[in-house]
Design an enzyme around this catalytic site. Structure first.
Site, mmCIF file in Angstrom:
data_model
loop_
_atom_site.group_PDB
_atom_site.id
_atom_site.type_symbol
_atom_site.label_atom_id
_atom_site.label_comp_id
_atom_site.label_asym_id
_atom_site.label_seq_id
_atom_site.Cartn_x
_atom_site.Cartn_y
_atom_site.Cartn_z
ATOM 1 C CB SER A 1 -0.925 0.023 1.215
ATOM 2 O OG SER A 1 -0.258 0.514 2.353
ATOM 3 C CG ASP A 2 1.400 5.770 -1.617
ATOM 4 O OD1 ASP A 2 2.284 5.986 -0.765
ATOM 5 O OD2 ASP A 2 1.299 6.424 -2.669
ATOM 6 C CE1 TYR A 3 5.413 4.162 3.166
ATOM 7 C CE2 TYR A 3 5.974 6.199 4.266
ATOM 8 C CZ TYR A 3 6.346 4.966 3.765
ATOM 9 O OH TYR A 3 7.660 4.563 3.873
ATOM 10 C CB ALA B 1 -3.299 3.795 0.382
#
Length: 418
Positions: A284-286, A288
Site C-alpha cells: 500500500s501507499d502510506y 492508503a
C-alpha cells in the site's frame, strides 16, 4: 539465546516453495497478520538504538517490514547498519519463529539517507535519454541500500506525467510511455540485480494513472478511457512485470471511474496477476488502506477497509500497522475475512524474504559500509548524469557557450557552496 532447532524452513538446501509451506504451517494467526504490517523505525528505536520495551510491545509476534530505517532517522550509514542488525537480531532470536523483516526506504533519485549519493531528479535523468546511466545509478543505490541492511526500495515512479499542474512530475520519467518504459526497465535491472539475494526489491508506482488526476490535484479522481489506460498508463507497468520481473507494485491513492485503486480487484488481481503473471508483492501507499474509510468513504470502518483491500489483492500495509492490525485479527476470528486471504499474502511475503536472502544473510557488516558511500566514482557518475540531463531550450543572443573573459558567475541555491 539463538535457536538451535533446525526446521525445514531453515534449511537453505530446500526449494523456496517447500520452505515457505513449512513455515506457513507453523505460524499462528497473530504471527501471520504481523507479516502483513510494518513499523516506522521510530516506533521501535530511539536515539540509543533498538528500544527493547517498544520492540516487545509492538513486534513480539514478528514483523513484515521496517519503514524508513535511514530516511526516518538522522543516522549516518554505519549507525544505520548497526541498527538494522539490532532489529534483525531481536526478530531472529527473540520471536518464536525467527523471521527477519524486510526493510524499506525511498530511493527515487538516490538512496534517501544521510551520506548517500544524491543524483539528479528523475525528470532530469530522463532527459539524458541514456538508460545505461539509469542502470548505473541504481546499481549504486542497490549497493548502498544493501550495505546498511535495506532490501526494498519504493521506486521507480512509472507514472506518465502530462499535466504540469501535478505536483510530483519531477519524480517521473516524463510524458512518453516508451521512454518511461525503457528508463523504468533500466532502473529495475540496476536495483534488483541478477541475483536477488544481493538485490533490492524495486516498487513500480503509482498503479495506475495517478498523474492524470483531475485538475492536477494530488489524490483527485482520474478520468481515463479504457484504451488510453492500456496504451499509455499501464504500458510501463506491464513491461516492468513481464520483462524486468518487477518484485513489488504500489497502487495509487486515487480512484478511476469511481473505483479506488487500493480496493480494485480488476487492477491488483485480474490485470496484474491473472493477465500479466505478476508474482511479487502489492504494497500500500502510506495510509492508503484506511483512506478507503476516511477519504473515499467506501469502507464503513477499518475492518471493512482491510476486507476491501486484502480481498482485492493488497498484500502489505505501509507505513505502520493500522487497518491490518487488531481490526483485521478480529475480522478473521469472526469469519468476516477468510484465512485463505491471509495465507495468500503471507506466502508471497515469505517467498520474497527467502528470495532476497533475508534468512541466509540477515545481518550486514558495519565495517564494510564506508567503502560504498560517497566514493569518487559515485560522485563522478552523479556529475555525468547531471551534465547530460541539461536541456537548452533557447540560446538567446548566443549567450552560450559562456566567454572565458567573464569576471564572475552567480551560482544560486542551497548547494551553491557545496
Amino acid at each position: 539465546m539463538a535457536k538451535t532447532l533446525i526446521y525445514p524452513y531453515q534449511d537453505a538446501a530446500l526449494p523456496v516453495e517447500q520452505r515457505v509451506g513449512d513455515l506457513l504451517r507453523r505460524m499462528t494467526l497473530e504471527e501471520k497478520v504481523a507479516q502483513l504490517g510494518s513499523r516506522w523505525i521510530y516506533e521501535i528505536a530511539d536515539e540509543r538504538g533498538l528500544n527493547r520495551e517498544w520492540a516487545q510491545q509492538r513486534i513480539a509476534h514478528g514483523l513484515g517490514q521496517v519503514t524508513r530505517l535511514a530516511g526516518g532517522s538522522s543516522l549516518g550509514p554505519i549507525e544505520t547498519a548497526k541498527l538494522a542488525n539490532q532489529i534483525q537480531k531481536f526478530l531472529i532470536e527473540e520471536t518464536r519463529l525467527g523471521i527477519p523483516a524486510l526493510i524499506h526506504d525511498e530511493c527515487c533519485s538516490g538512496f534517501l539517507a544521510n551520506g548517500a549519493t544524491n543524483f539528479p531528479q528523475i525528470i532530469g535523468v530522463a532527459s539524458t535519454w541514456a538508460p545505461e546511466l539509469v542502470e548505473a545509478m541504481t546499481r549504486v543505490i542497490r549497493r548502498q541500500m544493501r550495505a546498511v541492511g535495506v532490501h526494498h526500495g519504493l521506486a521507480p515512479v512509472l507514472d506518465i506525467a502530462r499535466d504540469p499542474r501535478w505536483g510530483r512530475t519531477e519524480e517521473t520519467f516524463g510524458e512518453d510511455p516508451y521512454l518511461t518504459t525503457v528508463m523504468g526497465l533500466a532502473y529495475i535491472r540496476g536495483l534488483q540485480g541478477d541475483d536477488w539475494s544481493e538485490g533490492v526489491m524495486a516498487t513500480g508506482k503509482h498503479f495506475v494513472g495517478y498523474s492524470a488526476a483531475e485538475g492536477g490535484l494530488n489524490w483527485a479522481p482520474a478520468h481515463i478511457t479504457a484504451r488510453e489506460l492500456r496504451e499509455v498508463y499501464l504500458a510501463p507497468f506491464e513491461a516492468a512485470v513481464r520483462v524486468a520481473r518487477l518484485a513489488s507494485i504500489m497502487p495509487a491513492y486515487h480512484e478511476i471511474d469511481g473505483e479506488p485503486c487500493s480496493s480494485s480487484r480488476r487492477l491488483m488481481t485480474d490485470i496484474l496477476r491473472d493477465e500479466w503473471g505478476f508474482e511479487g508483492l502489492v504494497v500500500s501507499d502510506y495510509m492508503a488502506i484506511d483512506q478507503l474509510r476516511n477519504y473515499h468513504k467506501l469502507a464503513r470502518d477499518k475492518a471493512h477497509a482491510a476486507h476491501l483491500a486484502l480481498g482485492a489483492g493488497m498484500d502489505v500495509e505501509l507505513p505502520s500497522v493500522d487497518a491490518y492490525g487488531q481490526s483485521l485479527l478480529e475480522a478473521v476470528v469472526a469469519g468476516d475475512i477468510p484465512m485463505e486471504w491471509i495465507d495468500r499474502s503471507v506466502r508471497r511475503i515469505l517467498t520474497l524474504k527467502f528470495a532476497f536472502g533475508l534468512f541466509e544473510s540477515p545481518y550486514v557488516d558495519p565495517d564494510a559500509v564506508s567503502a560504498v558511500f560517497d566514493t569518487e566514482e559515485q560522485r563522478n557518475l552523479a556529475r555525468e548524469i547531471a551534465r547530460k540531463s541539461l536541456v537548452l531550450l533557447k540560446n538567446e543572443g548566443n549567450l552560450l557557450p559562456l566567454p572565458k573573459t567573464l569576471a564572475s558567475i552567480a551560482v544560486i541555491g542551497p548547494n551553491a557552496d557545496s
